[in-house]
Design a protein around this motif. Structure first.
Motif, PDB file in Angstrom:
ATOM      1  N   ARG A   1       0.739  -1.155  -0.135  1.00  0.00           N
ATOM      2  CA  ARG A   1       0.032   0.108   0.036  1.00  0.00           C
ATOM      3  C   ARG A   1       0.625   1.190   0.159  1.00  0.00           C
ATOM      4  NH1 ARG A   1      -0.789   3.653   2.812  1.00  0.00           N
ATOM      5  NH2 ARG A   1       0.106   2.852   4.831  1.00  0.00           N
ATOM      6  N   ALA A   2       1.992   1.172   0.690  1.00  0.00           N
ATOM      7  CA  ALA A   2       2.748   2.412   0.802  1.00  0.00           C
ATOM      8  C   ALA A   2       3.380   2.621  -0.546  1.00  0.00           C
ATOM      9  CB  ALA A   2       3.898   2.190   2.114  1.00  0.00           C
ATOM     10  N   MET A   3       3.801   1.415  -1.155  1.00  0.00           N
ATOM     11  CA  MET A   3       4.653   1.615  -2.227  1.00  0.00           C
ATOM     12  C   MET A   3       3.964   2.145  -3.525  1.00  0.00           C
ATOM     13  SD  MET A   3       7.528  -1.193  -2.127  1.00  0.00           S
ATOM     14  CE  MET A   3       7.444  -1.884  -0.696  1.00  0.00           C
ATOM     15  N   ALA A   4       2.296   1.684  -3.422  1.00  0.00           N
ATOM     16  CA  ALA A   4       1.309   2.025  -4.392  1.00  0.00           C
ATOM     17  C   ALA A   4       1.063   3.392  -4.218  1.00  0.00           C
ATOM     18  CB  ALA A   4       0.072   1.268  -4.193  1.00  0.00           C
ATOM     19  N   GLU A   5       0.908   3.895  -2.937  1.00  0.00           N
ATOM     20  CA  GLU A   5       0.920   5.586  -2.512  1.00  0.00           C
ATOM     21  C   GLU A   5       1.948   6.229  -3.152  1.00  0.00           C
ATOM     22  OE1 GLU A   5      -0.002   5.621   1.348  1.00  0.00           O
ATOM     23  OE2 GLU A   5      -2.120   5.073   1.293  1.00  0.00           O
ATOM     24  N   GLU A   6       3.205   5.753  -3.008  1.00  0.00           N
ATOM     25  CA  GLU A   6       4.342   6.374  -3.801  1.00  0.00           C
ATOM     26  C   GLU A   6       4.014   6.351  -5.226  1.00  0.00           C
ATOM     27  OE1 GLU A   6       9.038   5.329  -3.618  1.00  0.00           O
ATOM     28  OE2 GLU A   6       8.065   5.225  -1.612  1.00  0.00           O
ATOM     29  N   SER A   7       3.652   5.477  -5.691  1.00  0.00           N
ATOM     30  CA  SER A   7       3.492   5.625  -7.296  1.00  0.00           C
ATOM     31  C   SER A   7       2.466   6.705  -7.762  1.00  0.00           C
ATOM     32  CB  SER A   7       3.487   4.034  -7.773  1.00  0.00           C
ATOM     33  OG  SER A   7       4.449   3.531  -7.915  1.00  0.00           O
ATOM     34  N   GLU A   8       1.248   6.270  -7.062  1.00  0.00           N
ATOM     35  CA  GLU A   8       0.388   7.449  -7.072  1.00  0.00           C
ATOM     36  C   GLU A   8       0.915   9.031  -7.166  1.00  0.00           C
ATOM     37  OE1 GLU A   8      -2.968   4.316  -5.925  1.00  0.00           O
ATOM     38  OE2 GLU A   8      -2.280   5.870  -4.486  1.00  0.00           O
ATOM     39  N   GLN A   9       1.694   9.186  -5.821  1.00  0.00           N
ATOM     40  CA  GLN A   9       2.101  10.488  -5.813  1.00  0.00           C
ATOM     41  C   GLN A   9       3.130  10.815  -7.118  1.00  0.00           C
ATOM     42  OE1 GLN A   9       1.338  12.912  -3.570  1.00  0.00           O
ATOM     43  NE2 GLN A   9      -0.151  11.453  -3.110  1.00  0.00           N
ATOM     44  N   ALA A  10       4.002   9.890  -7.472  1.00  0.00           N
ATOM     45  CA  ALA A  10       4.811  10.118  -8.749  1.00  0.00           C
ATOM     46  C   ALA A  10       3.964  10.467 -10.022  1.00  0.00           C
ATOM     47  CB  ALA A  10       5.706   8.813  -8.666  1.00  0.00           C
ATOM     48  N   GLU A  11       3.029   9.629 -10.060  1.00  0.00           N
ATOM     49  CA  GLU A  11       2.145  10.049 -11.309  1.00  0.00           C
ATOM     50  C   GLU A  11       1.583  11.454 -11.131  1.00  0.00           C
ATOM     51  OE1 GLU A  11      -2.035   8.263 -13.235  1.00  0.00           O
ATOM     52  OE2 GLU A  11      -1.502   7.725 -11.310  1.00  0.00           O
TER      53      GLU A  11
ATOM     54  N   MET B   1       2.936  14.049  -9.653  1.00  0.00           N
ATOM     55  CA  MET B   1       3.863  14.810  -9.761  1.00  0.00           C
ATOM     56  C   MET B   1       4.220  15.036 -11.276  1.00  0.00           C
ATOM     57  SD  MET B   1       7.839  14.870  -8.401  1.00  0.00           S
ATOM     58  CE  MET B   1       8.138  13.467  -9.455  1.00  0.00           C
ATOM     59  N   LEU B   2       4.318  13.735 -11.897  1.00  0.00           N
ATOM     60  CA  LEU B   2       4.765  13.777 -13.172  1.00  0.00           C
ATOM     61  C   LEU B   2       3.765  14.483 -14.322  1.00  0.00           C
ATOM     62  CD1 LEU B   2       6.379  10.306 -13.285  1.00  0.00           C
ATOM     63  CD2 LEU B   2       7.428  12.304 -13.940  1.00  0.00           C
ATOM     64  N   THR B   3       2.473  14.200 -13.758  1.00  0.00           N
ATOM     65  CA  THR B   3       1.171  14.870 -14.501  1.00  0.00           C
ATOM     66  C   THR B   3       1.333  16.655 -14.305  1.00  0.00           C
ATOM     67  OG1 THR B   3      -0.121  13.108 -14.374  1.00  0.00           O
ATOM     68  CG2 THR B   3      -1.263  15.146 -14.672  1.00  0.00           C
ATOM     69  N   GLU B   4       1.738  16.939 -13.233  1.00  0.00           N
ATOM     70  CA  GLU B   4       1.856  18.512 -12.895  1.00  0.00           C
ATOM     71  C   GLU B   4       3.095  18.855 -13.729  1.00  0.00           C
ATOM     72  OE1 GLU B   4       0.276  21.903 -11.943  1.00  0.00           O
ATOM     73  OE2 GLU B   4      -0.745  19.983 -11.258  1.00  0.00           O
ATOM     74  N   LEU B   5       3.971  18.176 -13.844  1.00  0.00           N
ATOM     75  CA  LEU B   5       5.253  18.567 -14.372  1.00  0.00           C
ATOM     76  C   LEU B   5       4.913  18.745 -15.946  1.00  0.00           C
ATOM     77  CD1 LEU B   5       8.085  16.827 -12.665  1.00  0.00           C
ATOM     78  CD2 LEU B   5       7.777  19.279 -12.505  1.00  0.00           C
TER      79      LEU B   5
ATOM     80  N   ARG C   1       4.522   9.177 -20.564  1.00  0.00           N
ATOM     81  CA  ARG C   1       4.920   7.901 -20.361  1.00  0.00           C
ATOM     82  C   ARG C   1       5.202   7.336 -18.909  1.00  0.00           C
ATOM     83  NH1 ARG C   1       8.657   7.282 -24.150  1.00  0.00           N
ATOM     84  NH2 ARG C   1      10.533   7.309 -22.946  1.00  0.00           N
ATOM     85  N   ARG C   2       5.948   8.169 -18.371  1.00  0.00           N
ATOM     86  CA  ARG C   2       6.635   7.939 -17.074  1.00  0.00           C
ATOM     87  C   ARG C   2       5.268   7.931 -16.317  1.00  0.00           C
ATOM     88  NH1 ARG C   2      11.225  12.024 -15.874  1.00  0.00           N
ATOM     89  NH2 ARG C   2      10.810  11.326 -13.891  1.00  0.00           N
ATOM     90  N   ALA C   3       4.361   8.861 -16.133  1.00  0.00           N
ATOM     91  CA  ALA C   3       3.059   9.101 -15.468  1.00  0.00           C
ATOM     92  C   ALA C   3       2.160   7.633 -15.679  1.00  0.00           C
ATOM     93  CB  ALA C   3       2.217  10.391 -15.781  1.00  0.00           C
ATOM     94  N   LYS C   4       2.122   7.385 -16.952  1.00  0.00           N
ATOM     95  CA  LYS C   4       1.596   6.005 -17.076  1.00  0.00           C
ATOM     96  C   LYS C   4       2.104   4.792 -16.535  1.00  0.00           C
ATOM     97  CE  LYS C   4      -0.475   3.680 -21.074  1.00  0.00           C
ATOM     98  NZ  LYS C   4      -0.561   3.721 -22.545  1.00  0.00           N
ATOM     99  N   GLN C   5       3.448   4.834 -16.442  1.00  0.00           N
ATOM    100  CA  GLN C   5       4.167   3.586 -16.089  1.00  0.00           C
ATOM    101  C   GLN C   5       3.744   3.791 -14.312  1.00  0.00           C
ATOM    102  OE1 GLN C   5       7.922   4.573 -17.176  1.00  0.00           O
ATOM    103  NE2 GLN C   5       7.842   3.621 -19.173  1.00  0.00           N
ATOM    104  N   SER C   6       3.828   5.241 -13.665  1.00  0.00           N
ATOM    105  CA  SER C   6       3.692   4.980 -12.091  1.00  0.00           C
ATOM    106  C   SER C   6       2.252   4.548 -11.910  1.00  0.00           C
ATOM    107  CB  SER C   6       3.993   6.405 -11.812  1.00  0.00           C
ATOM    108  OG  SER C   6       5.388   6.850 -11.703  1.00  0.00           O
ATOM    109  N   HIS C   7       1.467   5.051 -12.731  1.00  0.00           N
ATOM    110  CA  HIS C   7      -0.159   4.477 -12.698  1.00  0.00           C
ATOM    111  C   HIS C   7      -0.262   3.221 -12.818  1.00  0.00           C
ATOM    112  CE1 HIS C   7      -4.682   4.779 -12.778  1.00  0.00           C
ATOM    113  NE2 HIS C   7      -4.332   4.116 -13.996  1.00  0.00           N
TER     114      HIS C   7
END
Length: 193
Positions: free
Chosen positions: A52-62, A64-68, A95-101
């Motif tokens: 769960r913690a790692m999924a949340e980390e990936s969601e946060q990365a997604e 952030m990448l979408t915002e960037l 692509r990176r946001a899609k990967q994080s998702h």
């Protein structure tokens, strides 16, 4: 699509390995340090929480990448640093946001799969046992070794003797003083009674 699928698979593999390591450490602490009993269900909850913690980390990365990506769109000047993205970076950020998702989605699916969680716990248990076995084996080899079998015996002898004088004998002396002091107090209490 192959690159994205590969990146997602790699991200999930890394996150699963990290979850396994978290569970392994919990097993070692819970069973050895705290003297507990191995309970698969307890560690399944630990595996689920780590995922769960790692999924949340990936969601946060997604996010952030979408915002960037949104900020980078339409900017055509030269960037001023590594994370100063421009319009030419938009496709890569998407692509990176899609990967994080994808990683987050797969981790959340794994969290709901009891069999996958049991596999993580079993692999963590095997890893914990391997660590214990390795440490015991190493310790038995070192402590059971005779001087004629140790190639470093002569070289390390002075260090061992110094450790004996400065650490072991001092600790023994301190224990003896504490015992004498305790006996003296007990004797005084008996005489008063």
């Amino acid at each position: 699509m192959g690159r994205t699928a590969d990146a997602i698979a790699e991200g999930v593999a890394i996150a699963t390995a990290a979850a396994r390591l978290v569970v392994k450490n919990h097993i070692l602490v819970g069973t050895i340090a705290e003297g507990g009993v191995f309970d698969t269900d307890e560690y399944i909850a630990d595996a689920r929480e780590a995922l769960r913690a790692m999924a949340e980390e990936s969601e946060q990365a997604e996010k952030m990448l979408t915002e960037l990506r949104k900020r980078a769109r339409g900017r055509h000047s030269d960037s001023s640093g590594t994370h100063d993205y421009r319009d030419r970076d938009v496709r890569n950020l998407k692509r990176r946001a899609k990967q994080s998702h994808g990683v987050a989605t797969r981790l959340r699916e794994t969290m709901e799969n009891p069999e996958a969680l049991r596999v993580i716990v079993e692999e963590a248990r095997e890893g914990a046992w391997a660590d214990v076995r390795h440490n015991l084996d190493r310790r038995l080899r070192v402590e059971g070794m005779r001087p004629d079998q140790d190639p470093d015996y002569e070289r390390m002898r002075e260090a061992r003797m110094q450790a004996l004088r400065l650490v072991d004998l001092q600790a023994l002396s301190s224990q003896q003083r504490a015992r004498r002091k305790l006996k003296k107090k007990q004797k005084a209490a008996e005489q008063e009674a």
